[in-house]
Design a protein around this motif. Structure first.
Motif, mmCIF file in Angstrom:
data_model
loop_
_atom_site.group_PDB
_atom_site.id
_atom_site.type_symbol
_atom_site.label_atom_id
_atom_site.label_comp_id
_atom_site.label_asym_id
_atom_site.label_seq_id
_atom_site.Cartn_x
_atom_site.Cartn_y
_atom_site.Cartn_z
ATOM 1 N N LEU A 227 0.856 -1.286 0.033
ATOM 2 C CA LEU A 227 -0.001 0.015 -0.162
ATOM 3 C C LEU A 227 0.980 1.201 0.069
ATOM 4 C CD1 LEU A 227 -2.798 -1.189 2.705
ATOM 5 C CD2 LEU A 227 -3.170 -1.007 0.062
ATOM 6 N N LYS A 228 1.905 1.209 0.914
ATOM 7 C CA LYS A 228 3.026 2.519 0.735
ATOM 8 C C LYS A 228 3.585 2.522 -0.459
ATOM 9 C CE LYS A 228 3.684 2.127 5.884
ATOM 10 N NZ LYS A 228 4.596 2.152 6.946
ATOM 11 N N ALA A 229 3.898 1.424 -1.150
ATOM 12 C CA ALA A 229 4.582 1.534 -2.538
ATOM 13 C C ALA A 229 3.549 1.945 -3.394
ATOM 14 C CB ALA A 229 5.209 0.302 -2.875
ATOM 15 N N GLN A 230 2.662 1.647 -3.533
ATOM 16 C CA GLN A 230 1.670 2.088 -4.422
ATOM 17 C C GLN A 230 1.255 3.712 -4.418
ATOM 18 O OE1 GLN A 230 -1.502 -0.694 -3.398
ATOM 19 N NE2 GLN A 230 -1.146 -2.128 -5.166
ATOM 20 N N GLU A 231 1.353 4.168 -3.185
ATOM 21 C CA GLU A 231 1.063 5.451 -2.643
ATOM 22 C C GLU A 231 2.325 6.275 -3.152
ATOM 23 O OE1 GLU A 231 0.129 8.634 1.108
ATOM 24 O OE2 GLU A 231 0.021 6.272 1.382
ATOM 25 N N LYS A 232 3.502 5.722 -3.020
ATOM 26 C CA LYS A 232 4.751 6.424 -3.227
ATOM 27 C C LYS A 232 4.890 6.701 -4.881
ATOM 28 C CE LYS A 232 9.493 7.092 -2.102
ATOM 29 N NZ LYS A 232 10.522 6.608 -1.016
ATOM 30 N N TYR A 233 4.552 5.485 -5.388
ATOM 31 C CA TYR A 233 4.799 5.128 -6.862
ATOM 32 C C TYR A 233 3.572 5.096 -7.743
ATOM 33 C CZ TYR A 233 9.491 4.264 -4.745
ATOM 34 O OH TYR A 233 10.570 4.302 -3.943
ATOM 35 N N PRO A 234 2.552 5.920 -7.745
ATOM 36 C CA PRO A 234 1.388 5.873 -8.412
ATOM 37 C C PRO A 234 1.335 5.513 -9.909
ATOM 38 C CG PRO A 234 1.723 8.106 -7.891
ATOM 39 C CD PRO A 234 2.907 7.433 -7.271
ATOM 40 N N ASP A 235 2.578 5.610 -10.494
ATOM 41 C CA ASP A 235 2.384 5.336 -11.892
ATOM 42 C C ASP A 235 3.096 3.927 -12.179
ATOM 43 O OD1 ASP A 235 1.556 7.660 -12.710
ATOM 44 O OD2 ASP A 235 3.566 8.865 -12.703
ATOM 45 N N LEU A 236 3.407 3.188 -11.244
ATOM 46 C CA LEU A 236 4.043 1.929 -11.106
ATOM 47 C C LEU A 236 3.076 0.878 -11.048
ATOM 48 C CD1 LEU A 236 7.379 1.953 -9.435
ATOM 49 C CD2 LEU A 236 7.085 1.354 -11.849
#
Length: 327
Positions: A227-236
């Motif tokens: 969830l944190k990664a999705q928030e930090k890298y929304p285009d990935l």
């Protein structure tokens, strides 16, 4: 894949200098002779010049053109000592302590990179990973915004019908049990490394659970890290937590997580801990017929890379090209 041909072409256009901390080792000498023959990467070999030249002559390796430096007899050693004392002044470093430490090739070589006498460094043919990473952390330090040094392996499986299959795995060598936030950082660094090898990253945060099928602190960690990664890298494209079969098999993904665009097609894998990562990449290497390149160290202010102590000269040659091309 952005392969070795492209990397070599890049280096020929912009040649680099690479430090080998174990310049007396026959594997390093063989790799250096190949690099010099290609005329795209200049080695600096650390060690006793008499031993280096004797070993090269006995093995038949042409190392003319390599710079050989004995840390015990370096013209700018006192300048290096002064800079190292300044770097480590918060730890109470004295000139006498600095001279003793810098007589070791791993520290000496890292200072050459710090002082811009070399572009990058490759060590670990006889040193442990810790002995390569420790000087890098103390001298080179992590990039702004990074809290940890991590690593990834690039795994390549040749294909007879098209492009080679290329995947990235992190972290398989450095962080024993990374936190949620460290996993997010590892994800970002692994993605950038994967892109350098022509991978269009589709990221899976791996677990023994798929989307809540099991419960444990480890599963919760991977869920939160996703969830944190999705928030930090929304285009990935990032998915988790996923079991490995759901990450790579479209058939399994349709059953376990049918609405995910990543599941079944992942090519960049983030492991929950070093146990899973190290075991995973070695299974792929030994039983999946992948060639493994790494560990590629990530998150540092300069390109410092580590070798396996079981490496051969071809692996040294390949890792030197990778290290310099990422520098």
């Amino acid at each position: 894949m952005y392969g070795f041909g492209e990397m070599i072409a890049k280096l020929k256009a912009n040649p680099k200098t690479i430090v080998f901390t174990e310049g007396e080792d026959p594997r390093i000498l063989e790799a250096s002779s190949r690099l010099l023959a290609g005329n795209f990467l200049k080695p600096i070999l650390l060690g006793d010049p008499d031993v280096i030249n004797r070993n090269a002559e006995e093995e038949g390796y042409n190392i003319r053109g390599a710079q050989i430096i004995d840390p015990r007899h370096y013209d700018e050693f006192e300048e290096m000592v002064s800079e190292f004392v300044e770097i480590r002044k918060s730890k109470g470093m004295t000139p006498e302590q600095a001279r003793e430490i810098l007589s070791q090739s791993n520290y000496f070589g890292t200072m050459l990179v710090k002082m811009k006498k070399a572009d990058c460094l490759l060590g670990g043919a006889t040193y442990s990973t810790a002995d390569t990473v420790r000087p890098a952390l103390q001298i080179i330090k992590t990039k702004p915004g990074n809290s940890v040094v991590s690593s990834c392996f690039i795994l390549v499986r040749p294909s007879a019908i098209g492009d080679n299959e290329v995947i990235a795995m992190g972290d398989c060598a450095i962080n024993i049990d990374p936190t949620e936030d460290e996993l997010v950082e590892i994800c970002g660094e692994t993605v950038e490394c994967a892109k350098a090898f022509g991978v269009d990253p589709k990221v899976a945060f791996l677990s023994f659970s798929t989307k809540g099928s099991a419960k444990s602190p480890s599963v919760t960690k991977m869920q939160n890290a996703t969830l944190k990664a999705q928030e930090k890298y929304p285009d990935l494209p990032i998915e988790g937590e996923l079991q490995f079969d759901a990450a790579v098999s479209p058939k399994v993904a349709r059953v376990k997580t049918p609405d995910s665009p990543v599941a079944g097609h992942a090519n960049t894998f983030i492991f929950p801990n070093i146990d899973a990562g190290n075991i995973g990449y070695k299974i792929a290497q030994r039983m999946g017929n992948f060639e493994a390149y790494g560990p590629i160290l990530l998150g540092l202010n300069a390109q410092i890379n580590d070798l396996s102590r079981g490496c051969n000269a071809i692996e040294v040659y390949s890792m030197a090209i990778i290290t310099a091309s990422l520098a």
